[in-house]
Scaffold this active site. Sequence first.
Site, PDB file in Angstrom:
ATOM      1  N   ARG A  88      -7.184  -2.674   1.399  1.00 58.07           N
ATOM      2  CA  ARG A  88      -8.600  -2.758   1.064  1.00 58.07           C
ATOM      3  C   ARG A  88      -8.789  -3.747  -0.068  1.00 58.07           C
ATOM      4  NH1 ARG A  88     -11.288   2.527  -0.568  1.00 58.07           N
ATOM      5  NH2 ARG A  88      -9.410   2.675  -1.813  1.00 58.07           N
ATOM      6  N   SER A 154       1.037   1.184  -3.677  1.00 56.29           N
ATOM      7  CA  SER A 154       1.444   2.597  -3.621  1.00 56.29           C
ATOM      8  C   SER A 154       2.862   2.793  -3.124  1.00 56.29           C
ATOM      9  CB  SER A 154       0.458   3.365  -2.759  1.00 56.29           C
ATOM     10  OG  SER A 154      -0.829   3.096  -3.227  1.00 56.29           O
ATOM     11  N   ASP A 207      -1.167   4.441  -6.616  1.00 53.71           N
ATOM     12  CA  ASP A 207      -2.401   5.133  -6.203  1.00 53.71           C
ATOM     13  C   ASP A 207      -2.603   6.467  -6.928  1.00 53.71           C
ATOM     14  OD1 ASP A 207      -0.248   6.175  -4.781  1.00 53.71           O
ATOM     15  OD2 ASP A 207      -1.281   6.277  -2.857  1.00 53.71           O
TER      16      ASP A 207
END
Length: 490
Positions: A88, A154, A207
């Site tokens: 994203r 992450s 994350d």
Amino acid sequence: MTSAASSSPQAGAIGASLSNMLDEVEAQFTLSKDKLLELTHHFSELYTYGLGVKGADMPMIPSFVTGLPDGKEKGTFLAMDLGGTNLRVCEVKLKGDHTFEIRQQKYRVSDALKKGPVADLFEYMAESVERFLNEFGTETDAGEDELLMGFTFSFPVEQTTIDRGALLFWTKGFNCPDAPGKDVVQLLQNALDKKHIKVRVNALVNDTVGTLLTRSYQTGGAILGAIFGTGTNGAYLESIERIKKIKVSSQGQAGPTHMVINTEWGSFDNARTVLPTTQFDNFVDRTALRQRHHLFEKMISGMYLGEVARAVIIYLIDNLVLFSGFSSATLNTQYGLDTAYMSMIEADIDNGNPTSGSNGTREVLTQKLGLRAEHVSDVDVETVRRIVRFVGTRAARLSATAVAGTLIHTGNIQDDGTGKQVNVGVDGSLAELYPHFEERMRIALRDIVGEDAEKRVKFGLAKDGSGVGAALGAAAAKKQRTAGHRVEAN
Ligand code: BGC
């Protein structure tokens, strides 16, 4: 329980063996209160060990984020989020009043990119930033002449400052072979520079760190940020005195007192000292990309739960007590049973649908997994529901040991007489979408810490935590820089 092949002359015998086998498998997946306590206790031991020793299996990674937001942070930052099915790109406006505005775009990461040369993956990321900027435009943060970007990556990374970190190893199906050991901020910056995109990557966060920062920003304080999604992990604020493996310097100034730790609890007890792995977990591990790594994650997270259930189902098929001994091409394929199907089956149970006639479980078995309708008896439907329930329940109960372990380690679970709430930020598909996940985790938490303490724990979904967390990381990095206060390890 009756037989799967009830018309067979040996129906009684098969029925009894199914029942015995299923009881025996379920027993392996059942975690007693004593086991939960033992696991939680081992968490504390491995936390202390990982804070003291570099290269521990559960690495307890210092993040160089030295405090938590209080909700007053302001600014506009870009965010790049890589860690699951999609990447994203976001633009986040922190408004300084616990709220934010976010504009975001998802870009699919193909399997080829996940496993090919790392330069291709990062070139694709830079391309996505370019597309995002072309489509949405953005503005630089006050006092900056270039756009600042926080990078949520992450995976386990050995950080040395807030904007430097080398990949330790891949997880969750990523496997670019030439990436481990490389600085991922440098890789992203180089890819952006090559395309002449005027963006500076100034913060790297996991994350879970992002989730912790986001929850703190929203509520004014949180104790733990946890992800229960494709993977699982947790981050919390630690006193620097206890992080014995690093010496922190901050250019002569009074140093920070605390730092967020990314635990990487997916690697809890890889040595299997107390982790109750079954033959089914061993199967999942043996056929995974990285064996004997992140075993705890392989028993809990969305990437693997379906695979654990598939291993049990195949075992019962091969013992001729399920689907009359017939499988399907999808069921015979690694990761063919998506964890989302387990969610559908759990929802079907909740709907109270009978095992006979048409129901959600039967649809999953025939339409998603390709079993032939005539091979799926009512008993098979009941059996599959039971398997899904005990695999899903074990995941939630194991997750509770990680949460409890962290809260005990930080001293936050003991009631100080004020009945204060213990705020836990969570994110991830299991936490958000898997039926009963929180409820089952709470039941286990009660077993571990008692009812009063469990009641004080408040789980809050930190939606968009990775994007907003990256922006908060970028804001924290900017603050360290403006204060001439770069924090590093030496
Ligand atoms: C990674 C962690 C990450 C977690 C949740 C794990 O596989 O090792 O870094 O936080 O997944 O996304």
